[in-house]
Design a protein around this motif. Structure first.
Motif, short mmCIF file in Angstrom:
data_model
loop_
_atom_site.label_atom_id
_atom_site.label_comp_id
_atom_site.label_asym_id
_atom_site.label_seq_id
_atom_site.Cartn_x
_atom_site.Cartn_y
_atom_site.Cartn_z
N THR A 80 0.84 -1.20 0.00
CA THR A 80 0.00 0.00 0.00
C THR A 80 0.87 1.25 0.00
N VAL A 81 1.96 1.22 0.79
CA VAL A 81 2.87 2.38 0.83
C VAL A 81 3.42 2.64 -0.56
N HIS A 82 3.79 1.58 -1.28
CA HIS A 82 4.31 1.75 -2.64
C HIS A 82 3.26 2.34 -3.57
N ASP B 249 0.63 4.16 -2.66
CA ASP B 249 0.40 5.56 -2.26
C ASP B 249 1.52 6.46 -2.75
N ALA B 250 2.77 5.96 -2.61
CA ALA B 250 3.93 6.76 -3.04
C ALA B 250 3.84 7.04 -4.54
#
Lengths: 449, 65
Positions: free
Chosen positions: B13-15, B17-18
């Motif tokens: 998810t962080v990837h 979002d980034a």
């Protein structure tokens, strides 16, 4: 969905991963159902709005409020100050909405949509206004600490070190918490007001009735009124809050959070501004003329009325107001510079990527602070006039803002509604009328005699 | 095992979002057309700022005297 939500994929950088990590923290807190986590979500979302408004309760603004209380008491100006903060909310809500909807800074959007020619004018206004205001913040810092005998070079140098410390982690979230903690120090004007033994009934009556202006409309009174308006709406606030909302990584999903943040900032700043007026109102009640008072004179004049403690807190309050504003204003200059030059413009950017951004941030603070150390420069005279200049420079900035807020292509469903436009255009017309009235007091003063 | 899955999901998810933030940040907007009325308004307010700066200079000169 806004135009920015449909953007083409690109390789994420360090700052994007930091934003994504912060977003995960917010989402995790949102996933909990307990009331405590609701409060935690709010705490995670607030920041740009609170720092903007408490940053705008800066040294010249707090001195304008102090001069207001000392010269006119509370009858007319308490409701007037609430009115100016309502204007401030209308403007900053639009800014927060644009920041959350686009993820881009104000200067960036002006350059993209209006071109370099008009963008250049906007930057000229911002750069000149920011530098002048930064100078007055360091005058406030110098004067506030000078009350305790701190040498000017130590006061200015120490403050620049604090600004450097705030950005030293190259992490927006740490910077924001640090700046927020300092900004909440603006509450120091509350105990100062309490030490003045205010009459709660008189304050309530003043808020509800809006008494006439003591002495009528005179040039000096109009200047002070415009300085009070400039204490709530200035161009740097637009560039700072939009840049900070984008830097924090707030999106359309967090729009209500951005609005609440702006509202909390407005309410806190209005409360502390009113406290400053109430704190100096005893000078008005005792007939002490404070027309040309600066920080030290206010503190000294207040000492017999509110005691040594109250006067010291007042001086600390002016120092704190100057320091927080210096942090916010230098950051707004750095955001605008990075956005216009296409270089890194994030407090999440590592030093090797964002060195130009950090250099502008610290360089502008050093230049303004250094100027205040020139012996004999008559800088204290311009302190309140800087707020007047801010008010006069606002209408063109507001026109850019309103046009962008109505831009369907970039704002999508979050563009201004009819009410937002009526409020925004009303604020612009009010500021133009205020400026023309100020011009009349300078050019044909006998009209106001 | 559940913890490792959660961590892997979080990282994914962080990837995502980034990537979303990077796309938004680098989004290039086309220049919009400035209508004659808006151009007139922009010039009027520019003139207003210049005149007001002259007024402020006069006020400042009087103050310093």
């Amino acid at each position: 969905m806004t135009g920015a939500d449909k953007a083409a994929p690109t390789t994420p950088s360090h700052e994007d991963f930091d934003r994504a990590a912060d977003r995960q923290t917010i989402l995790r807190a949102r996933g909990h159902t307990s009331r405590w986590f609701g409060a935690r979500v709010l705490l995670l979302l607030v920041g740009p709005g609170v720092i903007t408004f408490l940053g705008e309760n800066d040294a010249p603004s707090m001195l304008s409020y102090a001069a207001t209380g000392a010269q006119f008491g509370i009858g007319f100006f308490l409701p007037f100050i609430l009115f100016t903060f309502a204007i401030g909310f209308v403007v900053q809500e639009m800014v927060a909405r644009i920041g959350a909807a686009t993820g881009q800074g104000h200067a960036e959007l002006i350059f993209a949509r209006f071109g370099r020619f008009w963008g250049g004018f906007a930057m000229l206004d911002l750069s000149a206004g920011n530098f002048l205001t930064l100078v007055t913040e360091f005058i406030g810092i110098r004067a506030g600490l000078g009350y305790f005998g701190v040498p000017p070079a130590v006061a200015v140098g120490g403050s620049i070190l604090v600004i450097g410390l705030a950005i030293s982690t190259s992490r927006y979230r740490t910077w924001e918490r640090f700046a927020m903690a300092l900004a909440l120090g603006n509450a120091i004007f509350l105990p100062v007001a309490l030490l003045a033994h205010p009459d709660a009934a008189a304050i309530g009556h003043a808020m509800l009735t809006w008494s006439p202006l003591p002495g009528g409309l005179k040039p000096g009174t109009i200047t002070l009124m415009i300085a009070d308006i400039g204490a709530t709406v200035t161009p740097w606030m637009l560039f700072f809050q939009q840049g900070a909302v984008a830097d924090k990584g707030l999106t359309s999903t967090e729009l209500s959070g951005a609005r609440i943040d702006t509202l909390i900032g407005t309410l806190l700043a209005a409360t502390f501004a009113i406290a400053a007026v109430v704190a100096t109102a005893p000078l008005f009640a005792h007939g002490i003329s404070a027309a040309n008072f600066q920080t030290a004179q206010f503190a000294e004049a207040l000492q017999p009325l509110i005691g040594r403690l109250g006067a010291s807190l007042f001086a600390i309050g002016i120092f704190e107001a100057g320091l927080v504003a210096a942090i916010a204003i230098s950051t707004s200059s750095a955001y605008a510079f990075g956005e216009v030059t296409g270089t890194a413009h994030s407090l999440n950017a590592p030093l090797r990527d964002g060195w130009r951004f950090y250099a502008v941030l610290l360089g502008s603070a050093c230049a303004a602070g250094g100027l205040t150390l020139i012996p004999g420069a008559p800088l204290e005279d311009i302190v309140i006039l800087v707020n007047v200049v801010a008010t006069l420079a606002m209408p063109p900035a507001l026109l850019f803002l309103i046009v962008i807020a109505n831009d369907a292509e970039i704002m999508g469903e979050h563009r201004n509604g009819r009410l937002g436009n009526i409020a925004g255009i009303g604020v612009t017309l009010f500021l133009v009328a205020s400026g023309l009235t100020f011009a009349a007091t300078v050019l044909v003063p006998h009209l106001f005699a | 095992m559940a913890t490792i899955n959660t961590l892997l999901n979080d990282e994914q998810t962080v990837h995502q979002d980034a990537a979303f933030y990077a796309a938004r940040r680098t989004m290039a907007w086309q220049r919009s057309t400035i209508s004659p009325r808006l151009r007139l308004l922009l010039w009027s307010l520019r003139l207003y700022v210049v005149l007001m700066l002259v007024v402020v200079a006069i006020a400042l000169a009087r103050l310093l005297q």
